[in-house]
Design a protein around this motif. Structure first.
Motif, short mmCIF file in Angstrom:
data_model
loop_
_atom_site.label_atom_id
_atom_site.label_comp_id
_atom_site.label_asym_id
_atom_site.label_seq_id
_atom_site.Cartn_x
_atom_site.Cartn_y
_atom_site.Cartn_z
N GLN A 125 83.60 38.42 16.50
CA GLN A 125 83.68 39.87 16.38
C GLN A 125 82.32 40.50 16.08
O GLN A 125 81.99 41.57 16.58
CB GLN A 125 84.69 40.26 15.30
N GLU A 126 81.48 39.82 15.30
CA GLU A 126 80.18 40.40 14.95
C GLU A 126 79.20 40.37 16.11
O GLU A 126 78.17 41.05 16.07
CB GLU A 126 79.58 39.66 13.74
N PHE A 133 86.24 42.92 24.90
CA PHE A 133 87.53 43.10 24.26
C PHE A 133 87.71 42.09 23.14
O PHE A 133 87.50 40.89 23.32
CB PHE A 133 88.67 42.95 25.28
N ARG A 134 88.14 42.58 21.99
CA ARG A 134 88.33 41.72 20.83
C ARG A 134 89.43 40.69 21.10
O ARG A 134 90.49 41.02 21.64
CB ARG A 134 88.69 42.57 19.62
N LEU A 135 89.15 39.43 20.75
CA LEU A 135 90.07 38.29 20.88
C LEU A 135 90.37 37.90 22.33
O LEU A 135 91.20 37.02 22.56
CB LEU A 135 91.41 38.57 20.18
N LEU A 136 89.70 38.52 23.30
CA LEU A 136 89.99 38.22 24.71
C LEU A 136 88.77 37.75 25.49
O LEU A 136 88.92 36.98 26.44
CB LEU A 136 90.59 39.45 25.40
N ASP A 137 87.57 38.19 25.13
CA ASP A 137 86.39 37.82 25.89
C ASP A 137 85.82 36.50 25.41
O ASP A 137 85.91 36.15 24.23
CB ASP A 137 85.33 38.93 25.80
#
Length: 228
Positions: A125-126, A133-137
Motif C-alpha cells: 500500500q505504501e 488498485f489496492r489489493l489488486l495490482d
C-alpha cells in the motif's frame, strides 16, 4: 473489474464468460416465472374462502405439476451441459502459461519460451500510485495476447490455492503435486484482475492476479524484451 454497489456479474472478457452471463440471465428468468406463479397461487389460496367437500382429487392438475418441472429442468440442463463441455475443451492452444501458487504470491512460467518466468507479488500500500488498485495490482503483470487460445496449467508448491479471474470465467484449483488445466481466450484488450479464491493462510487476501491483454505484436515485443 467489480465496482462499488455492482449487483451483477462482471463484463465478460472471453467468449466463455459471455455465455455464462447469458446462461445466468436465462436461469434467472425461469426462476422469476416460477416465483411469480407460486406467489400468485399462494395469495389466491389465502384469499379464496370457497370450499367443496366433493373435490377429493384432480388428475389433470397433478399430471401438469409433475410434467412441468421436468420440462423446466430440461431447459436449464441443456445449455448448462453445453457450457460445461465448452469450458473443458482445449482448442490447439497457441500459448501455454503455468501458474504456481505459493504462500503468498504467484509464480508464472511461459512454457513455450526459454527462461521466461517470474514471480508476481502484490504492490504494498505504501508503494501504490494513484493509477493502481489496492489489493489488486501486482509488481509483475501477466501479459497475454488477445484473441488467442491460451492453455493454463495451475499447481501449488505448498498449500491449496485457486487461480481465479472472474471476467474470464476461469477458476482453477492449485493443488500441490497435481497439474490442473483450463483454457480461455481473451476477446478484448485491457487489464483483468483476480485473486486467490481458496483460503490458504494468513495472507490469503494479499495474492492478487493481474493480466494485461495486448495485441499479438505487442506481446511479441514484450517477450523479446523479457528474454534479453
Amino acid at each position: 473489474m467489480t465496482t462499488w454497489l455492482n449487483m451483477s456479474l462482471q463484463d465478460g472478457a472471453s467468449p466463455i464468460m459471455e455465455q455464462l452471463v447469458f446462461f445466468h440471465d436465462h436461469v434467472l428468468m425461469i426462476m422469476l416465472m416460477i416465483t411469480t406463479t407460486v406467489l400468485y397461487m399462494m395469495i389466491t389460496l389465502i384469499r379464496n374462502k370457497q370450499t367443496s367437500r366433493f373435490m377429493l382429487e384432480g388428475q389433470m392438475i397433478e399430471t401438469t405439476w409433475t410434467i412441468a418441472p421436468a420440462i423446466i429442468l430440461v431447459f436449464i440442463a441443456m445449455p448448462s451441459l453445453r457450457l460445461l463441455y465448452l469450458m473443458d475443451e482445449v482448442h490447439n492452444p497457441s500459448l501455454t502459461l503455468k501458474a504456481v501458487g505459493h504462500q503468498w504470491y504467484w509464480s508464472y512460467e511461459y512454457s513455450d519460451f526459454t527462461k521466461l518466468e517470474f514471480d508476481s507479488y502484490m504492490i504494498p500500500q505504501e508503494e501504490q500510485q494513484e493509477s493502481t488498485f489496492r489489493l489488486l495490482d501486482t509488481d509483475n503483470r501477466i501479459v497475454l495476447p488477445m484473441n488467442s487460445p491460451i492453455r493454463m496449467i495451475v499447481t501449488a508448491a505448498d498449500v491449496l490455492h485457486s487461480w481465479t479471474i472472474p471476467s474470464l470465467g476461469v477458476k482453477t484449483d492449485a493443488t500441490p503435486g497435481r497439474l490442473n488445466q483450463t483454457s480461455f481466450s481473451i476477446s478484448r484488450p485491457g487489464i483483468l484482475y483476480g485473486q486467490c479464491s481458496e483460503i490458504c493462510g494468513a495472507n490469503h487476501s494479499f495474492m492478487p492476479i493481474t493480466i494485461e491483454s495486448v495485441p499479438a505484436k505487442y506481446f511479441i515485443n514484450w517477450v523479446s524484451k523479457m528474454s534479453e
